[in-house]
Design an enzyme around this catalytic site. Sequence first.
Site, mmCIF file in Angstrom:
data_model
loop_
_atom_site.group_PDB
_atom_site.id
_atom_site.type_symbol
_atom_site.label_atom_id
_atom_site.label_comp_id
_atom_site.label_asym_id
_atom_site.label_seq_id
_atom_site.Cartn_x
_atom_site.Cartn_y
_atom_site.Cartn_z
ATOM 1 N N GLY A 19 0.800 -1.296 -0.252
ATOM 2 C CA GLY A 19 0.056 -0.131 0.054
ATOM 3 C C GLY A 19 0.937 1.438 0.023
ATOM 4 N N GLU A 20 1.615 1.347 0.977
ATOM 5 C CA GLU A 20 2.393 2.750 1.038
ATOM 6 C C GLU A 20 3.693 2.462 1.082
ATOM 7 O OE1 GLU A 20 0.846 4.376 4.943
ATOM 8 O OE2 GLU A 20 -0.946 5.266 3.759
ATOM 9 N N GLU A 21 4.170 1.470 1.119
ATOM 10 C CA GLU A 21 5.724 1.037 1.123
ATOM 11 C C GLU A 21 6.126 0.986 -0.508
ATOM 12 O OE1 GLU A 21 5.960 -1.776 4.812
ATOM 13 O OE2 GLU A 21 6.985 -2.429 3.157
#
Length: 135
Positions: A19-21
Amino acid sequence: RLALTGWVRKTDVVGRYGGEEFAVILLDTAPEDVFQVLDQFRAQFAKTSFSANGEQFGTTLSVGIAGSRGFADSAALLAEADRALYRAKKGGRDRVVTAMPATRDAGMSCAPATVPEDEIFTSAFVRPDRTGTRR
């Protein structure tokens, strides 16, 4: 991703890893050199102002780094970089943490390396912290 690609070489690989990595693979680069580059990126990112829904805000990011030496495969390397990332977040966020060989020896299983001695690369995970501040 665009901001991060401007801080690494064209031969390095930056990609979303969840997701945000974001994962960064830096060839022919020792972890201590990656630390310096990504710590400078972290400091610059913290100064960046973002806007959404008419509001200005800032955020920080955390980074976990692991070097290829001592890992049997890429899955083990990425797992160690991920553990370093979560140590950065647990340690207060807005920081870069490098996996230390002592950490691997202290209870974390690690098979003998199959990476040739003359090949070196470093994996890093970069993730924004969810502590945005209004500006």
